[in-house]
Every structure is written in C-alpha cells, then in structure tokens.
Design a protein around this motif. Sequence first.
Motif, PDB file in Angstrom:
ATOM      1  N   UNK A 218       0.827  -1.201   0.000  1.00  0.00           N
ATOM      2  CA  UNK A 218       0.000   0.000   0.000  1.00  0.00           C
ATOM      3  C   UNK A 218       0.865   1.257   0.000  1.00  0.00           C
ATOM      4  N   UNK A 219       1.917   1.245   0.795  1.00  0.00           N
ATOM      5  CA  UNK A 219       2.799   2.404   0.863  1.00  0.00           C
ATOM      6  C   UNK A 219       3.483   2.664  -0.471  1.00  0.00           C
ATOM      7  N   UNK A 220       3.897   1.588  -1.145  1.00  0.00           N
ATOM      8  CA  UNK A 220       4.556   1.729  -2.450  1.00  0.00           C
ATOM      9  C   UNK A 220       3.596   2.347  -3.460  1.00  0.00           C
ATOM     10  N   UNK A 221       2.348   1.891  -3.434  1.00  0.00           N
ATOM     11  CA  UNK A 221       1.366   2.437  -4.371  1.00  0.00           C
ATOM     12  C   UNK A 221       1.083   3.909  -4.084  1.00  0.00           C
ATOM     13  N   UNK A 222       1.017   4.263  -2.802  1.00  0.00           N
ATOM     14  CA  UNK A 222       0.774   5.664  -2.444  1.00  0.00           C
ATOM     15  C   UNK A 222       1.937   6.542  -2.896  1.00  0.00           C
ATOM     16  N   UNK A 223       3.162   6.063  -2.697  1.00  0.00           N
ATOM     17  CA  UNK A 223       4.330   6.830  -3.131  1.00  0.00           C
ATOM     18  C   UNK A 223       4.345   6.972  -4.649  1.00  0.00           C
ATOM     19  N   UNK A 224       4.006   5.887  -5.354  1.00  0.00           N
ATOM     20  CA  UNK A 224       3.945   5.944  -6.812  1.00  0.00           C
ATOM     21  C   UNK A 224       2.881   6.907  -7.298  1.00  0.00           C
ATOM     22  N   UNK A 225       1.741   6.938  -6.607  1.00  0.00           N
ATOM     23  CA  UNK A 225       0.677   7.864  -6.976  1.00  0.00           C
ATOM     24  C   UNK A 225       1.114   9.307  -6.787  1.00  0.00           C
ATOM     25  N   UNK A 226       1.863   9.573  -5.700  1.00  0.00           N
ATOM     26  CA  UNK A 226       2.361  10.932  -5.466  1.00  0.00           C
ATOM     27  C   UNK A 226       3.323  11.347  -6.579  1.00  0.00           C
ATOM     28  N   UNK A 227       4.151  10.404  -7.029  1.00  0.00           N
ATOM     29  CA  UNK A 227       5.077  10.699  -8.129  1.00  0.00           C
ATOM     30  C   UNK A 227       4.296  10.976  -9.409  1.00  0.00           C
ATOM     31  N   UNK A 228       3.278  10.159  -9.672  1.00  0.00           N
ATOM     32  CA  UNK A 228       2.473  10.345 -10.879  1.00  0.00           C
ATOM     33  C   UNK A 228       1.804  11.710 -10.886  1.00  0.00           C
ATOM     34  N   UNK A 229       1.272  12.127  -9.749  1.00  0.00           N
ATOM     35  CA  UNK A 229       0.635  13.442  -9.660  1.00  0.00           C
ATOM     36  C   UNK A 229       1.644  14.560  -9.883  1.00  0.00           C
ATOM     37  N   UNK A 230       2.852  14.402  -9.334  1.00  0.00           N
ATOM     38  CA  UNK A 230       3.886  15.425  -9.506  1.00  0.00           C
ATOM     39  C   UNK A 230       4.283  15.563 -10.972  1.00  0.00           C
ATOM     40  N   UNK A 231       4.469  14.429 -11.645  1.00  0.00           N
ATOM     41  CA  UNK A 231       4.851  14.463 -13.057  1.00  0.00           C
ATOM     42  C   UNK A 231       3.726  15.071 -13.892  1.00  0.00           C
ATOM     43  N   UNK A 232       2.483  14.694 -13.586  1.00  0.00           N
ATOM     44  CA  UNK A 232       1.350  15.236 -14.341  1.00  0.00           C
ATOM     45  C   UNK A 232       1.214  16.747 -14.155  1.00  0.00           C
ATOM     46  N   UNK A 233       1.483  17.239 -12.941  1.00  0.00           N
ATOM     47  CA  UNK A 233       1.295  18.654 -12.638  1.00  0.00           C
ATOM     48  C   UNK A 233       2.478  19.518 -13.066  1.00  0.00           C
ATOM     49  N   UNK A 234       3.692  19.003 -12.879  1.00  0.00           N
ATOM     50  CA  UNK A 234       4.879  19.837 -13.073  1.00  0.00           C
ATOM     51  C   UNK A 234       5.745  19.428 -14.272  1.00  0.00           C
ATOM     52  N   UNK A 235       5.460  18.295 -14.870  1.00  0.00           N
ATOM     53  CA  UNK A 235       6.206  17.875 -16.042  1.00  0.00           C
ATOM     54  C   UNK A 235       7.384  16.977 -15.720  1.00  0.00           C
ATOM     55  N   UNK A 236       7.815  16.228 -16.724  1.00  0.00           N
ATOM     56  CA  UNK A 236       8.916  15.283 -16.528  1.00  0.00           C
ATOM     57  C   UNK A 236      10.230  15.994 -16.256  1.00  0.00           C
TER      58      UNK A 236
END
Length: 330
Positions: free
Chosen positions: A134-152
């Motif tokens: 669960x923690x890994x998925x939450x961390x991955x989701x936070x990364x996905x949101x950051x990339x979507x919002x701020x760019x690669x």
Amino acid sequence: MLEHKHVECELLSELDLVGKSFDVIVIDADLRVPKNILDLKALSNRLSHIPIRIFLVDRGTRLCQVQALALGATHVLFKPVEPALLLWHLSPGQSARPLTDQSHAWPADPASQGAASIASMFSAVLSGGPIDLRNVRQAGEAIAQSVAEHGLADWLNTVRRHHEGTYQHCLLVTGIAVDFGLSLGMKPLDIERLHTAAMFHDIGKARVPLAILDKPGKLDDSERALIETHPEVGYEALKSTRHITPEILDAVRHHHEYLDGSGYPDGLCGDSIADIVRMLTISDIFAALIEQRAYKRPMPRDNAYDVLRSMKGRLEKPLVDAFRPVALHR
C-alpha cells in the motif's frame, strides 16, 4: 551535571553487548551501506533493551532517518551534532521517545516519499520482513501526480539534485514510465500499474553489494553475473506479498528481456514480453543513461534517445518512436 558510569567506543563490526548494561547507545553508522544495516539488525534484540538509542545521520539524508527509525532509533540527530543537544537527550528526565521535530514525519514531497518507500522495501528484503504494498502504491501515486502537474523535466531535475544511486534510478524510472503512459493517453488504472511496476522493478538490487552497484569501472564477469540475479531475487522477494498482481511480478522479473531473446533471466522474446514490460524496459534504459552518478555525468537526453533507437530488434520500434516526445520534449 550528567554523570557517566562508563563510555565506550567500538566499531560496528566489533560491537559486543553480551554481559554489558547501557542506558544509552549512540550509533554513527552509514545507513546507505547494506552491511551496516544487516549488522544492526543482527544486534536488534540486544539493542532493544537499551532505553535510549540515538542514531547520528548526515543532514539531508532523509532515507537514513527513515532507516534509523526502522532499526529502532528513539532519537535521530544530524551530524555534526551539537554537544548541548546530545547532552539534553542524555539528561535525566528525558525518556526515550520518537523524534518530535519534522525529521521523523513521513516525507511530504513526492521524491522523498518515493525514496523513503524504496528504502523501506529494500530494508524488508534484507531482513525478510513484509513489504508494504500500500505504501509503495501511495508513493507511486504521489510521483504520478507530480509528473502530471509539473512535467517530466522538473521531476528529473528534482531527483538528480537530491537523490543518488539505486534510489535515484528507481525514482527516475518511475517518473519516466508515468510520463510515457501519460503521453500515450493511458487510463489511470494503467498508469497505476506502470508506476507500481517501476517502483518495484529493481527491488532485487537490495541483495547486491553497494560496492558493485556503485562501481565506477567496468564490471567483471562475476560481478555482472551477480547484478543479473536481481530480477529473479526481486521476483522471489515479492511473490508471497499479499495482493501483488501477476502483472507486477512479471514486470519485476522480465524488465531486462529483449524482443530478440538476448535479455535475462529467462531469454523471452517477441509476444512473450507483455506491453507493460516493454514500456518499463525503455524507461529503465533511458533512466540509466541520463542519471547523475558520482563517477559519470548524465548523458544528454537526445543522445540517450539515439541509444534507444540503435537497439533495433531488441526494443519495439513503434514504442521507441512513441517515446520520442518523452525523451526530448517533456
């Protein structure tokens, strides 16, 4: 005035607690070195009887703070530690307790959260403990949101500026894989599969000595053979984890397979390699080329993309073509 019954200083490898009684132990060990973590885990039962367990870490190494707490630290202090601060923690009436400042909290920014999650799973592999999916998925989701919002590009710069080694690589792969999926218009569930696979893909490297992982020169045959065990080691470490999907296990085991059968560990080829694995492999290679290491400068993104294009027959050409905007423009 604080009175000491006795003070001893020993190397971690020579630390002997049998027949000794301490009120406090201060540990100054580099927790980025797997052997130090294993040595401390071997001593954990005896360390747990010491009321105050102070770990000293370098400022800015949040991963080491997380690791220290996982090893049973009651206090984590930054080096160089102020003598007055150390004495305060040793003084009468200061009972053992978790940190009260921000350094004990789970990291708020996605890069540090992801790195702490990777550190936690590496620690679990080394100790044989459970992996927190669960923690890994939450961390991955936070990364996905950051990339979507701020760019690669912002993600790559952040990770290379603040993280290093295998953790840096895993974070780069996760961000790149997410952006690859976003560029293709993949559904949120597919993006989740991608970032979970990317977070886990190199978990088997937890059992590879750091001296080999960070070796600046060319690996010899035995070192290369050891490195190439990490997909199988990761698969074996994860397969008993509850709720881990066959798709993620497949990605962990096969992210070094090539379409022409020249990859490892199973020599898969063609249609035997799933789409998510093909995307992860491209992201993995690109990340390895552009990452910042102490012994090499990152390859420019256009040059790294040329390397991918040169791997004809091993990588799927339509996917490499589709990766071009990710590699060069995002």
